[in-house]
Scaffold this motif. Structure first.
Motif, PDB file in Angstrom:
ATOM      1  N   ALA A 294      12.617   4.195   9.669  1.00 15.18           N
ATOM      2  CA  ALA A 294      11.653   4.996   8.906  1.00 15.18           C
ATOM      3  C   ALA A 294      11.793   4.916   7.379  1.00 15.18           C
ATOM      4  CB  ALA A 294      11.696   6.450   9.376  1.00 15.18           C
ATOM      5  N   PRO A 295      12.991   5.100   6.795  1.00 17.30           N
ATOM      6  CA  PRO A 295      13.010   5.137   5.321  1.00 17.30           C
ATOM      7  C   PRO A 295      12.568   3.823   4.685  1.00 17.30           C
ATOM      8  CG  PRO A 295      15.245   5.192   6.216  1.00 17.30           C
ATOM      9  CD  PRO A 295      14.313   5.385   7.370  1.00 17.30           C
ATOM     10  N   GLY A 296      13.003   2.702   5.252  1.00 14.77           N
ATOM     11  CA  GLY A 296      12.590   1.405   4.702  1.00 14.77           C
ATOM     12  C   GLY A 296      11.113   1.158   4.913  1.00 14.77           C
ATOM     13  N   ASP A 297      10.644   1.473   6.120  1.00 11.58           N
ATOM     14  CA  ASP A 297       9.220   1.301   6.417  1.00 11.58           C
ATOM     15  C   ASP A 297       8.359   2.141   5.477  1.00 11.58           C
ATOM     16  OD1 ASP A 297       9.928  -0.304   8.535  1.00 11.58           O
ATOM     17  OD2 ASP A 297       9.536   1.208  10.078  1.00 11.58           O
ATOM     18  N   LEU A 298       8.804   3.382   5.240  1.00 12.34           N
ATOM     19  CA  LEU A 298       8.003   4.271   4.391  1.00 12.34           C
ATOM     20  C   LEU A 298       8.021   3.801   2.945  1.00 12.34           C
ATOM     21  CD1 LEU A 298       9.022   7.724   5.883  1.00 12.34           C
ATOM     22  CD2 LEU A 298       6.790   6.656   6.072  1.00 12.34           C
ATOM     23  N   LEU A 299       9.136   3.228   2.523  1.00 11.90           N
ATOM     24  CA  LEU A 299       9.179   2.710   1.150  1.00 11.90           C
ATOM     25  C   LEU A 299       8.082   1.660   0.979  1.00 11.90           C
ATOM     26  CD1 LEU A 299      10.621   2.683  -1.596  1.00 11.90           C
ATOM     27  CD2 LEU A 299      11.964   0.749  -0.769  1.00 11.90           C
ATOM     28  N   LYS A 300       7.913   0.848   2.018  1.00 15.07           N
ATOM     29  CA  LYS A 300       6.923  -0.224   1.953  1.00 15.07           C
ATOM     30  C   LYS A 300       5.508   0.289   2.219  1.00 15.07           C
ATOM     31  CE  LYS A 300       7.751  -4.117   4.400  1.00 15.07           C
ATOM     32  NZ  LYS A 300       7.714  -5.501   3.970  1.00 15.07           N
ATOM     33  N   GLN A 301       5.376   1.148   3.205  1.00 16.67           N
ATOM     34  CA  GLN A 301       4.051   1.462   3.753  1.00 16.67           C
ATOM     35  C   GLN A 301       3.410   2.708   3.162  1.00 16.67           C
ATOM     36  OE1 GLN A 301       2.039  -0.010   5.944  1.00 16.67           O
ATOM     37  NE2 GLN A 301       0.584   1.702   6.038  1.00 16.67           N
TER      38      GLN A 301
END
Ligand SMILES: Cc1ncc(C[n+]2csc(CCOP(=O)(O)OP(=O)(O)O)c2C)c(N)n1
Ligand SMILES: [Mg+2]
Length: 611
Positions: free
Chosen positions: A414-421
Motif C-alpha cells: 500500500a504505501p509504495g502503491d499510494l505514493l505512485k497512484q
C-alpha cells in the motif's frame, strides 16, 4: 498565583506527581500559535507504573487525558500519527510497566526516531534502591549491576535518561522537551522511571510548575549557503525539486507551490512528503522505487536536484540509481545538518519555508515545456462487474477523498502503491510511514491522527491483511474512545508484496502466504473480526461495492472495517532499481539469470558520498 520571584517556595509531591503536573504546563509555540506540548498520555499499567504513576494521574492529571491502547507498541504509533498531524508541534507521552511492557515500546521508539517524529516514552524501571533484590520481570546482567532492559532504548532514542533520584526531573524533563520540539533533533525521547523513585516524595521548587512555552523557531538560512544555492539554481538547465517530510513539518506547502509556480521547476514527492504539493501544473507525483514514470524521467535527466526536507533513503534514490545526468548536482534544504549534506549536495541548513522564501526572488524561470504530466489520474469510472484488485481499491479511495481527509498506510504494497497512484486532493492529507515501514503502524497511527484532527474529515487507513493481523486489537480502542476510522483491509491472503519480491527476484518464496501445511488457503473474515471488536463492518467484493461502502462509512459516526478480498496481480521484477542484496549463488539457471540481471544494474548505479 505564583510567589514573588526569588522566594524559595516548595511543594511536596512524589516524582510521578511532579512529572504529571509538569507535563500539563508545557506549551509549544510556532509562528505565534501556542498549543499544549503534551496534550495527552497513553498507557498500559502494570507493576512499575500502576501505583505511583497511576495515582499521580488520578490525583494531578486533570488536564492530561489518559488513553488505554491494547498494546504498548500501538500507543507509540498512535503518538506518531498525532505528531505527524500536529506537524511536530505536539507530543504524546506513553507509559509502560517494567520488563515486557517497556520492551514492547522499542519498535515504536525506532519508528519514531527513523521518521523524525517526536514521542515521549516513560517505561518503568527496576528499583533504584535495589531493596527487594531481583524484581519480577528484571533482566540481570552478570557483568553490570546498573543495566536493565531499558538500556535497549539508548540507540533508539534521541535523548535517554534514567531517573534515579526525584530531583533529576528538574533537568531531565526540560532536556526531553527541548529535544522533542527541536526540528533537527527530534525522535523518541525515553525517560526510564525507577519504580521506587516514582513514589518518593520531594520538596519541589514551585517555579518548576509555572507555565513554560517552548518556541519552535524557524532557522534562517545562512547568506553564504544561500549564495551557493542561488548560483546552482541560476546555472541549472533541467532542475527538479524533491519535496520530503520536512516540507510538511515546516508547513511550507504554500511557499513550495509559489516557488514551483514562479520558477517552473517540477516537483516530485517522497513518502513522508506525500501531499505536500497539490496536483496541478508541475506536479510529478511520487519519486524513486515507487515513483511515477514522470518523476523518474525528470530525475534521470535532471542536472540539479533540489532536495527539500528529505533524508534521501534508497526508496527515493532508487538505491542511488535514479540520477543519471553525468553532471548532476544536488542542493539540499534541510533543518538537519546531516541530511543537508547527503549525496555530496550543497547544503542550506534552514527551515524549508524560510529557505524557499529567500530563494524565490533570485531563482530564474526554467523551461517547462518538456515536463511530463502526472495529472490525469483523478477521474475514476466504475465498470459493472470489474474485479477488485489492489489498484481498484486505491482508485476507489482516491475518488472518494475530500478536503480534510487523510489516507494512512505503512507496510506491504500500500504505501509504495499510494505514493505512485494516489493524488492527494488539495486540502487533504497523506501519512505514508515508509521510513521504518512498520507493520501494525497504520491503525493506531490513524487513531492518533483522529485524536488530533477531531471529528471532521475521513481518516482512511489502508492496511494489508498481514499488517492488520499484527495490530487488529486497536479496533477496540477506536470503538472505546469513539475515534472514528475507515479501515480498508486489502485481503490478498498473506504477505503479498514480500511474496512477489521473493518470486520475481529469486524464483522461490517461502512462508509468505496464509496457507495450511498442505497449501490450502485460509479464509479469514475480517468483517467479523471488526464486528468482534465493536466496529461496523462491510465486505466489498467489487469496486462498486467498495465505493458504496466508503460512502456508507463516511456517513457513519463509528469506525467501519471494509473487508476487500482482492485478486492478486502478476508482478514482474521490472521498474526502478531497489537493491536488497541478492543471493549470488542459485541452484537453477533461471534463478541465476534473475540474480545476474540485478547485479548488472547494481554495477551501473552510481555510488555517491552519503554520510
Ligand atoms: C513489523 C514488521 N515485520 C516485518 C516486516 C516485513 N514486511 C514488509 S511488508 C510485509 C508483508 C505485509 O503484508 P500485508 O500487510 O498483507 O501487505 P501486502 O504485502 O500483502 O500488501 C512484511 C512481512 C515489516 N515491514 N514490519
Ligand atoms: Mg496481504
Amino acid at each position: 498565583m505564583m510567589p514573588p520571584r526569588g522566594a524559595d517556595v516548595r511543594v511536596r509531591m512524589t516524582t510521578a506527581q511532579a512529572l504529571v503536573r509538569w507535563l500539563q504546563v508545557q506549551w509549544s509555540e510556532r509562528d505565534g500559535v501556542r498549543r499544549r506540548a503534551f496534550p495527552s498520555m497513553w498507557g498500559i499499567f502494570g507493576h512499575g507504573n500502576v501505583l505511583s504513576l497511576g495515582q499521580a494521574m488520578a490525583q494531578e492529571g486533570a488536564d492530561l487525558p489518559l488513553y488505554q491502547p491494547k498494546s504498548e507498541q500501538a500507543m507509540v504509533h498512535a503518538a506518531l500519527g498525532y505528531a505527524k498531524a500536529s506537524r511536530r508541534t505536539q507530543v504524546l507521552a506513553c507509559t509502560a510497566s517494567i520488563g515486557p511492557g517497556a520492551t514492547n515500546l522499542l519498535t515504536g521508539a525506532a519508528t519514531a526516531t527513523v521518521n523524525r517524529l517526536p514521542v515521549l516514552l516513560l517505561p518503568a524501571d527496576t528499583f533504584a534502591s535495589r531493596r527487594s533484590g531481583v524484581v519480577l520481570q528484571q533482566l540481570e546482567d552478570p557483568a553490570a549491576g546498573d543495566i536493565s532492559v531499558n538500556d535497549a532504548f539508548r540507540p533508539l532514542s534521541r535523548y535517554f535518561d534514567r531517573i534515579a533520584r526525584p530531583e533529576q526531573l528538574l533537568t531531565a524533563l526540560p532536556a526531553a522537551a527541548r529535544t522533542l520540539l527541536d526540528p533537527a533533533d527530534t525522535g523518541a525521547v525515553t525517560l526510564a522511571l525507577h519504580q521506587d523513585v516514582l513514589g518518593e516524595a520531594h520538596e519541589w521548587p514551585i517555579e518548576f510548575f509555572a507555565d513554560r512555552t517552548w518556541i519552535i523557531a524557524r532557522r534562517p538560512p545562512a547568506p553564504e549557503e544561500l549564495a551557493a544555492a542561488r548560483e546552482l539554481l541560476r546555472s541549472a538547465r533541467r532542475p527538479l525539486l524533491i519535496s520530503g517530510g520536512g516540507v510538511r513539518y515546516s508547513e511550507a506547502e504554500v511557499q513550495l507551490a509559489a516557488f514551483a509556480r514562479a520558477t517552473g521547476i517540477p516537483v516530485a514527492e517522497t513518502s513522508a512528503g506525500k501531499g505536500s504539493f497539490a496536483p496541478g501544473p508541475g506536479y510529478l507525483g511520487g519519486i524513486g522505487v515507487n515513483g511515477t514514470a514522470a518523476a523518474n524521467e525528470c530525475a534521470a535527466a535532471a542536472d540539479l536536484v533540489v532536495c527539500i526536507g528529505t533524508r534521501l533513503t534508497d526508496f527515493t534514490t532508487a538505491s542511488l540509481s535514479l540520477f543519471a545526468h553525468e553532471n548532476v548536482r544536488f542542493l539540499s534544504i534541510n533543518v538537519n545538518p546531516a541530511d543537508a549534506v547527503r549525496l555530496g549536495g550543497a547544503p542550506v541548513v534552514a527551515d524549508a519555508r524560510l529557505a524557499l522564501e529567500a530563494l524565490l526572488p533570485s531563482t530564474p524561470r526554467t523551461r517547462v515545456d518538456e515536463v511530463p504530466d502526472e495529472n490525469d489520474k483523478t477521474t475514476t469510472v466504475f465498470d459493472e462487474g470489474e474485479r477488485l484488485d489492489r489498484w481498484a481499491v486505491y482508485r476507489a479511495v482516491n475518488a472518494a477523498a475530500r478536503p480534510g481527509d487523510w489516507v494512512v498506510a505503512a507496510a506491504g504494497w500500500a504505501p509504495g502503491d499510494l505514493l505512485k497512484q494516489y493524488t492527494t486532493p488539495q486540502g487533504s492529507h497523506a501519512h505514508l510511514e515508509f521510513g521504518f515501514s512498520c507493520m501494525g503502524h497504520e491503525l493506531p497511527a490513524g487513531l492518533g491522527i483522529r485524536l488530533h484532527e477531531g471529528p471532521t474529515g475521513e481518516i482512511v487507513v489502508i492496511v494489508g491483511d498481514g499488517s492488520l493481523l499484527m495490530g487488529a486489537a486497536e479496533l477496540l480502542t477506536a470503538a472505546q474512545y469513539g475515534l472514528k476510522l475507515t479501515v480498508v483491509v486489502i485481503d490478498n491472503g498473506g504477505y503479498g508484496s514480500i511474496d512477489a519480491l521473493a518470486r520475481t527476484r529469486t524464483g522461490v518464496s517461502l512462508a509468505n502466504r496464509f496457507v495450511t501445511a498442505s497449501g490450502e488457503a485460509l479464509d479469514v473474515d475480517y468483517a467479523a473480526l471488526g464486528r468482534a471488536l465493536n466496529c461496523r463492518a462491510i465486505r466489498a467484493d467489487d469496486p462498486a461495492a467498495l465505493h458504496a461502502a466508503l460512502r456508507d462509512a463516511r456517513a457513519a459516526a463509528d469506525t467501519t472495517v471494509i473487508h476487500c478480498p482482492v485478486v492478486e496481480l502478476q508482478e514482474t521484477a521490472d521498474g526502478p532499481f531497489w537493491d536488497l542484496g541478492d543471493p549470488e549463488v542459485a541452484r537453477d539457471r533461471r534463478q541465476q539469470r534473475l540474480v545476474d540481471r540485478r547485479a548488472a544494474i547494481r554495477r551501473a548505479a552510481r555510488q555517491r558520498p552519503c554520510p
